[in-house]
Every structure is written in structure tokens, then in C-alpha cells.
Design a protein around this motif. Structure first.
Motif: not given
Length: 212
Positions: A125-140
Motif C-alpha cells: 500500500l501507499l498512503m498519500l497525505f495532505s491537509g491542514t495543520a494548526f501550529t504555533g508556540e505563542r499564537g496560532f
């Protein structure tokens, strides 16, 4: 931008699901021990049939998908298996999560016919990823998960068979148009046949075929 690495560490059949379901275990690592508030992840799973060998019996059962073995150099192309989404809770650096994949035993589906044709070994199998990450140490901060993120995994054939046997022990099913189903039911009633198995066996016998 945060870089993500994906690894599939295992798979199991879900014994408590209402229908056939596989649960893949994913390990997700964010570069630099980044703080991730949430990760809206999409995953497309493809079968890579060229990445394994096949016995003669398996090759015969795969003829309707890929043609004769002599043509496999050009016909053994990837097969779409599933496309699913998962919301990964917040983490820092690395996390593991389940990717739940509902399946079907409908033999009209190419991936199901492929799985059913295999006797043993592993499914590439091959898994292909995409999407949205919500990151940040102080903030968004909102960041995309690049389309080039992928992970290869070899799923044991026995895991697929275990999943199918949980819901269709020793049997399977086929989808028929309603008028064909009505005609079969009428034939069964006229002959007073006790079951669908007896109905199909009678038709096979009349056509000169055999049923085990």
C-alpha cells in the motif's frame, strides 16, 4: 513552515465495527518538536500491485483486473483503495493516532477483487497525505500539509481475511439489479428451493457448471 513525517506502524481488523473496518496505526512527527494544536489530515490509500509477486492461481484470479500475465508490464497499475479523513488532536513533536478505513466486500469494487484474489503474503500500500495543520508556540498559525507526504506499508493478507471473516464467515455477497433479484426470487419460489445457496447451485447445475 513545519515539516511532517508519516509512518504506518501496523494495521488491525476492528472486531466491534458495524461493517468491515481496518484500523491503521499512524505515527506523525513534526520537525523541531513543533507544537501542533490540531491536524486535519486527509489520506488517500492506493494499492501498488507491481510491488509483490503472484502465484499462478492468484494470477488467474487477477485476469479480469490486469489481463493475462504477459501484459502485466503495462497493465499492473495502482488501484485506488480508500480516501479517508482524520482529525488529530494537539501534540508536541510526535504522536500516534488511528486511521479508520471502512471497507466493503462488494466484488464489483476493484480493490476488493484484488484482495480476494490473494492467498498469502502482503499487500503493498501507499498512503498519500495532505491537509491542514494548526501550529504555533505563542499564537496560532495555519499551514498546509504538502501533497508530497507519503508512507509505504505492507498489509498482511491475513488481516484482510480476518476482517472479512468477522462479518461474512465462510461466505460472501454480490450486488444485483432489482429486476434480476426479483427473477431469482421467483425462480426460487417456483422450485421451492430452501435457500439462496440452493438456488444458485440449481442454476449452475442447469448451466452445466459445478458448485462446491
Amino acid at each position: 513552515m513545519t515539516d511532517f513525517a508519516f509512518t504506518c506502524t501496523g494495521v488491525r481488523a476492528d472486531p466491534y465495527a458495524a461493517g468491515p473496518t481496518l484500523v491503521f496505526r499512524l505515527r506523525i512527527a513534526a520537525s523541531g518538536q513543533a507544537r501542533v494544536h490540531a491536524l486535519a489530515l486527509r489520506c488517500q490509500i492506493r494499492i501498488e500491485p507491481v510491488r509483490r509477486g503472484y502465484g499462478d492461481a492468484e494470477a488467474e484470479r487477477l485476469t479480469d483486473l490486469f489481463g493475462e500475465r504477459s501484459r502485466w508490464g503495462s497493465t499492473l497499475n495502482p488501484v485506488q483503495f480508500a480516501q479517508v479523513s482524520v482529525m488529530v488532536p494537539g501534540f508536541t513533536g510526535e504522536v500516534e493516532t488511528d486511521l479508520v478505513v471502512p471497507c466493503t466486500y462488494d466484488m464489483d469494487i476493484a480493490s476488493t477483487r484484488y484482495f480476494h484474489a490473494l492467498e498469502e503474503g502482503e499487500i503493498p500500500l501507499l498512503m498519500l497525505f495532505s491537509g491542514t495543520a494548526f501550529t504555533g508556540e505563542r499564537g496560532f498559525r495555519v499551514e498546509p500539509v504538502p501533497w508530497d507526504k507519503e508512507a509505504a506499508f505492507r498489509m498482511p493478507v491475513k488481516t484482510w481475511r480476518e476482517m472479512v471473516d468477522q462479518h461474512f464467515p465462510g461466505s460472501g455477497w454480490i450486488r444485483l439489479p432489482r429486476d434480476t433479484m426479483d427473477a431469482l426470487l421467483a425462480h426460487r419460489s417456483r422450485r421451492a428451493l430452501p435457500s439462496w445457496e440452493a438456488t444458485v447451485e440449481a442454476l449452475l447445475h442447469a448451466a452445466g457448471g459445478t458448485a462446491r
